[in-house]
Design a protein around this motif. Structure first.
Motif, PDB file in Angstrom:
ATOM      1  N   SER A  28      -2.988  44.533 -19.133  1.00 60.07           N
ATOM      2  CA  SER A  28      -4.238  43.835 -19.689  1.00 60.07           C
ATOM      3  C   SER A  28      -4.979  42.726 -18.769  1.00 60.07           C
ATOM      4  CB  SER A  28      -3.390  43.370 -20.923  1.00 60.07           C
ATOM      5  OG  SER A  28      -2.551  42.294 -20.536  1.00 60.07           O
ATOM      6  N   SER A  29      -4.525  42.363 -17.767  1.00 57.50           N
ATOM      7  CA  SER A  29      -5.154  41.283 -17.014  1.00 57.50           C
ATOM      8  C   SER A  29      -5.635  41.731 -15.823  1.00 57.50           C
ATOM      9  CB  SER A  29      -4.063  40.474 -16.539  1.00 57.50           C
ATOM     10  OG  SER A  29      -4.510  39.613 -15.496  1.00 57.50           O
ATOM     11  N   PRO A  30      -7.276  41.856 -15.556  1.00 58.88           N
ATOM     12  CA  PRO A  30      -7.951  42.383 -14.697  1.00 58.88           C
ATOM     13  C   PRO A  30      -7.362  41.773 -13.419  1.00 58.88           C
ATOM     14  CG  PRO A  30      -9.337  41.764 -16.246  1.00 58.88           C
ATOM     15  CD  PRO A  30      -8.005  41.108 -16.749  1.00 58.88           C
ATOM     16  N   LYS A  31      -7.007  40.428 -13.224  1.00 61.91           N
ATOM     17  CA  LYS A  31      -6.379  39.675 -11.724  1.00 61.91           C
ATOM     18  C   LYS A  31      -5.231  40.357 -11.510  1.00 61.91           C
ATOM     19  CE  LYS A  31      -5.434  35.535  -9.834  1.00 61.91           C
ATOM     20  NZ  LYS A  31      -4.713  34.188 -10.066  1.00 61.91           N
ATOM     21  N   GLU A  32      -4.213  40.687 -12.482  1.00 61.37           N
ATOM     22  CA  GLU A  32      -2.998  41.277 -12.227  1.00 61.37           C
ATOM     23  C   GLU A  32      -3.303  42.660 -11.795  1.00 61.37           C
ATOM     24  OE1 GLU A  32       0.887  43.036 -14.187  1.00 61.37           O
ATOM     25  OE2 GLU A  32      -0.068  41.187 -15.227  1.00 61.37           O
ATOM     26  N   ALA A  33      -4.181  43.370 -12.259  1.00 53.32           N
ATOM     27  CA  ALA A  33      -4.430  44.868 -12.008  1.00 53.32           C
ATOM     28  C   ALA A  33      -4.922  44.838 -10.514  1.00 53.32           C
ATOM     29  CB  ALA A  33      -5.496  45.472 -12.922  1.00 53.32           C
ATOM     30  N   LEU A  34      -6.062  44.224 -10.146  1.00 52.98           N
ATOM     31  CA  LEU A  34      -6.566  43.893  -8.920  1.00 52.98           C
ATOM     32  C   LEU A  34      -5.324  43.767  -7.894  1.00 52.98           C
ATOM     33  CD1 LEU A  34     -10.011  42.374  -9.538  1.00 52.98           C
ATOM     34  CD2 LEU A  34      -9.302  44.835  -8.892  1.00 52.98           C
ATOM     35  N   GLU A  35      -4.651  42.872  -8.025  1.00 47.29           N
ATOM     36  CA  GLU A  35      -3.615  42.623  -7.384  1.00 47.29           C
ATOM     37  C   GLU A  35      -2.527  43.700  -6.926  1.00 47.29           C
ATOM     38  OE1 GLU A  35      -1.354  39.199  -8.667  1.00 47.29           O
ATOM     39  OE2 GLU A  35      -3.061  37.693  -8.319  1.00 47.29           O
ATOM     40  N   VAL A  36      -2.239  44.417  -7.964  1.00 44.73           N
ATOM     41  CA  VAL A  36      -1.362  45.580  -7.810  1.00 44.73           C
ATOM     42  C   VAL A  36      -2.440  46.832  -7.230  1.00 44.73           C
ATOM     43  CG1 VAL A  36      -0.422  47.726  -9.023  1.00 44.73           C
ATOM     44  CG2 VAL A  36      -0.115  45.221  -9.868  1.00 44.73           C
ATOM     45  N   LEU A  37      -3.427  46.790  -7.339  1.00 47.16           N
ATOM     46  CA  LEU A  37      -4.432  47.847  -6.570  1.00 47.16           C
ATOM     47  C   LEU A  37      -4.578  47.667  -5.246  1.00 47.16           C
ATOM     48  CD1 LEU A  37      -6.926  48.600  -9.385  1.00 47.16           C
ATOM     49  CD2 LEU A  37      -5.226  50.124  -8.491  1.00 47.16           C
ATOM     50  N   ARG A  85      -8.619  58.920  -5.063  1.00 44.93           N
ATOM     51  CA  ARG A  85      -9.574  59.167  -6.308  1.00 44.93           C
ATOM     52  C   ARG A  85      -9.104  58.159  -7.528  1.00 44.93           C
ATOM     53  NH1 ARG A  85      -9.834  64.337  -4.107  1.00 44.93           N
ATOM     54  NH2 ARG A  85      -8.472  65.112  -5.962  1.00 44.93           N
ATOM     55  N   ALA A  86      -7.756  58.358  -7.818  1.00 41.89           N
ATOM     56  CA  ALA A  86      -7.485  57.613  -8.905  1.00 41.89           C
ATOM     57  C   ALA A  86      -7.273  56.319  -8.695  1.00 41.89           C
ATOM     58  CB  ALA A  86      -5.862  58.121  -9.351  1.00 41.89           C
ATOM     59  N   TRP A  87      -6.887  55.739  -7.392  1.00 42.19           N
ATOM     60  CA  TRP A  87      -7.355  54.335  -7.130  1.00 42.19           C
ATOM     61  C   TRP A  87      -8.811  53.826  -7.225  1.00 42.19           C
ATOM     62  CZ3 TRP A  87      -9.973  52.012  -3.365  1.00 42.19           C
ATOM     63  CH2 TRP A  87      -9.788  50.606  -3.328  1.00 42.19           C
ATOM     64  N   ASN A  88      -9.588  54.537  -6.644  1.00 47.79           N
ATOM     65  CA  ASN A  88     -11.144  54.147  -6.788  1.00 47.79           C
ATOM     66  C   ASN A  88     -11.179  54.084  -8.241  1.00 47.79           C
ATOM     67  OD1 ASN A  88     -12.328  54.040  -4.243  1.00 47.79           O
ATOM     68  ND2 ASN A  88     -12.435  56.182  -3.990  1.00 47.79           N
ATOM     69  N   LYS A  89     -11.016  55.058  -9.155  1.00 49.00           N
ATOM     70  CA  LYS A  89     -11.325  55.070 -10.619  1.00 49.00           C
ATOM     71  C   LYS A  89     -10.750  53.504 -11.192  1.00 49.00           C
ATOM     72  CE  LYS A  89     -10.189  57.315 -15.068  1.00 49.00           C
ATOM     73  NZ  LYS A  89      -9.392  58.429 -15.334  1.00 49.00           N
ATOM     74  N   GLU A  90      -9.483  53.167 -10.898  1.00 44.33           N
ATOM     75  CA  GLU A  90      -8.720  52.171 -11.420  1.00 44.33           C
ATOM     76  C   GLU A  90      -9.532  51.029 -10.884  1.00 44.33           C
ATOM     77  OE1 GLU A  90      -6.809  51.951 -13.960  1.00 44.33           O
ATOM     78  OE2 GLU A  90      -6.862  54.102 -14.180  1.00 44.33           O
ATOM     79  N   TYR A  91      -9.626  50.835  -9.577  1.00 46.21           N
ATOM     80  CA  TYR A  91     -10.273  49.843  -8.844  1.00 46.21           C
ATOM     81  C   TYR A  91     -11.741  49.603  -9.443  1.00 46.21           C
ATOM     82  CZ  TYR A  91     -11.200  46.708  -5.194  1.00 46.21           C
ATOM     83  OH  TYR A  91     -11.745  45.420  -4.174  1.00 46.21           O
ATOM     84  N   THR A  92     -12.660  50.416  -9.843  1.00 52.02           N
ATOM     85  CA  THR A  92     -13.938  49.986 -10.206  1.00 52.02           C
ATOM     86  C   THR A  92     -13.784  49.988 -11.718  1.00 52.02           C
ATOM     87  OG1 THR A  92     -14.619  52.009  -8.939  1.00 52.02           O
ATOM     88  CG2 THR A  92     -15.949  51.381 -10.706  1.00 52.02           C
ATOM     89  N   ARG A  93     -12.954  50.156 -12.320  1.00 48.96           N
ATOM     90  CA  ARG A  93     -12.773  50.112 -13.782  1.00 48.96           C
ATOM     91  C   ARG A  93     -12.335  48.380 -14.011  1.00 48.96           C
ATOM     92  NH1 ARG A  93      -8.565  50.584 -18.526  1.00 48.96           N
ATOM     93  NH2 ARG A  93      -6.680  50.745 -16.865  1.00 48.96           N
ATOM     94  N   PHE A  94     -11.534  47.957 -13.121  1.00 56.38           N
ATOM     95  CA  PHE A  94     -11.098  46.428 -13.301  1.00 56.38           C
ATOM     96  C   PHE A  94     -12.056  45.443 -12.327  1.00 56.38           C
ATOM     97  CE2 PHE A  94      -7.090  48.392 -14.378  1.00 56.38           C
ATOM     98  CZ  PHE A  94      -6.832  47.614 -15.542  1.00 56.38           C
ATOM     99  N   GLY A  95     -13.211  46.118 -12.220  1.00 54.15           N
ATOM    100  CA  GLY A  95     -14.211  45.144 -11.441  1.00 54.15           C
ATOM    101  C   GLY A  95     -13.855  44.871 -10.098  1.00 54.15           C
ATOM    102  N   GLY A  96     -13.148  45.958  -9.484  1.00 52.01           N
ATOM    103  CA  GLY A  96     -12.976  45.498  -8.073  1.00 52.01           C
ATOM    104  C   GLY A  96     -14.050  45.953  -7.147  1.00 52.01           C
ATOM    105  N   LYS A  97     -15.018  46.775  -7.538  1.00 52.62           N
ATOM    106  CA  LYS A  97     -16.310  46.991  -6.958  1.00 52.62           C
ATOM    107  C   LYS A  97     -17.192  45.657  -6.815  1.00 52.62           C
ATOM    108  CE  LYS A  97     -19.042  50.865  -6.059  1.00 52.62           C
ATOM    109  NZ  LYS A  97     -18.673  51.516  -4.612  1.00 52.62           N
ATOM    110  N   ASP A  98     -17.093  44.897  -8.048  1.00 52.01           N
ATOM    111  CA  ASP A  98     -18.107  43.702  -8.269  1.00 52.01           C
ATOM    112  C   ASP A  98     -17.512  42.666  -7.173  1.00 52.01           C
ATOM    113  OD1 ASP A  98     -19.482  44.823 -10.136  1.00 52.01           O
ATOM    114  OD2 ASP A  98     -18.507  44.215 -11.767  1.00 52.01           O
ATOM    115  N   LYS A  99     -16.091  42.628  -7.224  1.00 53.25           N
ATOM    116  CA  LYS A  99     -15.680  41.672  -6.356  1.00 53.25           C
ATOM    117  C   LYS A  99     -15.953  42.112  -4.801  1.00 53.25           C
ATOM    118  CE  LYS A  99     -10.832  40.377  -4.889  1.00 53.25           C
ATOM    119  NZ  LYS A  99      -9.701  40.771  -4.630  1.00 53.25           N
ATOM    120  N   TYR A 100     -15.746  43.255  -4.577  1.00 54.28           N
ATOM    121  CA  TYR A 100     -16.079  43.443  -2.975  1.00 54.28           C
ATOM    122  C   TYR A 100     -17.588  43.192  -2.989  1.00 54.28           C
ATOM    123  CZ  TYR A 100     -17.411  46.596   0.609  1.00 54.28           C
ATOM    124  OH  TYR A 100     -18.130  47.174   1.851  1.00 54.28           O
TER     125      TYR A 100
END
Length: 120
Positions: A28-37, A85-100
């Motif tokens: 539920s935490s985007p920050k935690e999810a991005l760390e895992v990703l 592909r699954a990683w890309n989907k999750e990374y984009t979902r949690f705003g990782g693309k914006d961070k990048y």
């Protein structure tokens, strides 16, 4: 390492990535999810390196085993691609693309003072 060890290590890493992706998608935490990703990305890069090593080692196998190993490597590559592909989907979902994109803009901004727009 031989083909068996490379294959075993790649398989273990794939299972680990699957678990981490599941953990990230349930977060539920985007920050935690991005760390895992980010951890997932490192493992995916390692798998890619193992697959490249396996490609080289397959050429040294006797012809009787070569086709079997080519198929095994191909199957593991397919699994890696699916996980990526699954990683890309999750990374984009949690705003990782914006961070990048933000990090990239900051780096380019540092390199090109004035925004790098060419006016200067």
């Amino acid at each position: 390492l031989g083909l068996d060890e490379h294959s075993r290590n790649a398989r273990k890493l794939c299972m680990s990535v699957e678990q981490l992706l599941s953990k990230a998608s349930g977060s539920s935490s985007p920050k935690e999810a991005l760390e895992v990703l980010e951890d997932c990305k490192g493992k995916l890069d390692t798998i890619q390196g193992l697959l490249a090593g396996m490609d080289q080692l397959v050429g040294h196998e006797p012809s009787a085993k070569r086709d079997v190993w080519k198929q095994k490597v191909s199957n593991q590559r397919d699994e890696h691609n699916s996980l990526h592909r699954a990683w890309n989907k999750e990374y984009t979902r949690f705003g990782g693309k914006d961070k990048y994109e933000n990090e990239r803009a900051a780096l380019l901004g540092d390199r090109y003072p004035g925004g790098g727009g060419g006016s200067g």
